[in-house]
Enzyme design. Structure first.
Site, mmCIF file in Angstrom:
data_model
loop_
_atom_site.group_PDB
_atom_site.id
_atom_site.type_symbol
_atom_site.label_atom_id
_atom_site.label_comp_id
_atom_site.label_asym_id
_atom_site.label_seq_id
_atom_site.Cartn_x
_atom_site.Cartn_y
_atom_site.Cartn_z
ATOM 1 N N ASN A 106 -30.222 45.560 31.490
ATOM 2 C CA ASN A 106 -30.459 44.734 30.059
ATOM 3 C C ASN A 106 -29.433 43.795 30.162
ATOM 4 O OD1 ASN A 106 -30.982 44.560 27.473
ATOM 5 N ND2 ASN A 106 -29.042 45.402 26.862
ATOM 6 N N HIS A 108 -27.549 41.261 27.609
ATOM 7 C CA HIS A 108 -26.803 40.915 26.210
ATOM 8 C C HIS A 108 -26.288 39.782 26.015
ATOM 9 C CE1 HIS A 108 -25.453 42.580 22.615
ATOM 10 N NE2 HIS A 108 -24.074 42.104 22.708
ATOM 11 N N SER A 135 -24.068 39.085 29.238
ATOM 12 C CA SER A 135 -23.759 40.419 30.225
ATOM 13 C C SER A 135 -24.935 40.722 30.684
ATOM 14 C CB SER A 135 -22.858 41.088 29.684
ATOM 15 O OG SER A 135 -21.690 40.679 28.961
ATOM 16 N N ASP A 144 -25.207 49.034 24.459
ATOM 17 C CA ASP A 144 -24.743 48.039 25.255
ATOM 18 C C ASP A 144 -23.223 48.639 25.806
ATOM 19 O OD1 ASP A 144 -26.917 46.118 24.641
ATOM 20 O OD2 ASP A 144 -25.889 45.846 22.675
HETATM 21 C C1 GRF Z 1 -31.768 37.391 24.414
HETATM 22 O O1 GRF Z 1 -30.492 36.871 23.925
HETATM 23 C C2 GRF Z 1 -31.012 38.742 25.207
HETATM 24 O O2 GRF Z 1 -29.635 38.567 25.422
HETATM 25 C C3 GRF Z 1 -31.071 39.746 24.064
HETATM 26 O O3 GRF Z 1 -32.264 39.509 23.272
HETATM 27 C C4 GRF Z 1 -32.577 38.026 23.436
HETATM 28 C C5 GRF Z 1 -34.043 37.844 23.952
HETATM 29 O O4 GRF Z 1 -34.334 36.690 24.125
HETATM 30 N N1 GRF Z 1 -31.105 41.138 24.512
HETATM 31 P P1 GRF Z 1 -35.724 36.340 24.779
HETATM 32 O O5 GRF Z 1 -36.944 37.252 24.130
HETATM 33 O O6 GRF Z 1 -35.643 36.670 26.266
HETATM 34 O O7 GRF Z 1 -35.872 34.885 24.432
#
Ligand code: GRF
Length: 221
Positions: A106, A108, A135, A144
């Site tokens: 994932n 984050h 991260s 997370d």
């Molecule tokens: C990103 O900020 C990611 O870190 C978080 O959700 C957001 C997704 O953005 N988990 P995108 O859909 O990839 O533009």
């Protein structure tokens, strides 16, 4: 060539970064993109790239287990070996994760373990930190909390809006996620004793730094 499945719920800019990476010299192919939200723009991005784009709503199955079984079945049908969550707004259960042992990553938008959960960017602004970032971590059944693979750092200005910081962090995310996915599909990433172990390739690092972080001198709002 390792097959990767991407789970998302939204705009999919990280998916786009992975798609773009896979166009080059990259040892993975995105085999399927699954969204729990029908309107997620990430599905459009997948279709535009010729990748199967599948909507699996999280409601209407009677149980979370049934929804997650459908996710797993769809991923397996597409030969997926690694799963990359990219803005997927559902918590995955221990049962699902047991089916994909340390095979789910994932990204984050915060320097974990600070600011897990919703809106890491707003949390960072509210806390008044001077450094923020993103991260990539293995997914465990917490929010997370899984072993951290690598992080990317950028600066925070006291005058930043949430959107300013979000954009700056996203730019770093788009470098960080393909780098980590490469480590994964090349078999250089695993979890031992609860921590991520990375066999680094020449030139790789576990911390990416926005060059502007070193130049930035925040002076107060
Ligand atoms: C990103 O900020 C990611 O870190 C978080 O959700 C957001 C997704 O953005 N988990 P995108 O859909 O990839 O533009």
């Amino acid at each position: 060539m390792t097959q990767v499945g991407v789970l998302l719920s939204g705009s999919g800019t990280n998916l786009q970064a992975l798609i773009d990476a896979c166009c080059g010299d990259f040892p993975a192919r995105i085999a399927v993109v699954i969204s729990n939200k029908k309107e997620a723009y990430g599905l459009e991005r997948a279709r535009a790239a010729g990748i199967p784009a599948i909507h699996i709503p999280h409601r209407g199955w009677g149980s979370r287990a049934a929804f997650e079984s459908k996710l797993s079945e769809t991923l397996r049908d597409h030969g997926v070996e690694w799963v990359a969550c990219a803005g997927f707004m559902r918590i995955l259960s221990p049962a699902f994760l047991r089916e994909w042992p340390w095979r789910v990553l994932n990204i984050h938008p915060a320097l974990l373990p600070a600011f897990p959960g919703i809106d890491g960017q707003a949390q960072a602004l509210a806390a008044g930190v001077r450094i923020a970032g993103a991260s990539v971590h293995f997914v465990d059944s917490g929010t997370d909390t899984g072993p951290i693979v690598a992080q990317a750092a950028t600066f925070v200005n006291p005058t930043d809006s949430r959107e300013d910081l979000l954009g700056r962090i996203l730019t770093m995310e788009h470098k960080l996620y393909p780098m980590c996915l490469r480590m994964a599909v090349e078999g250089r990433l695993q979890v031992k004793d609860g921590a991520a172990k990375v066999d680094l390739a020449p030139g790789e690092a576990l911390l990416l730094v926005d060059p502007a972080l070193l130049a930035a001198q925040p002076r107060g709002a």
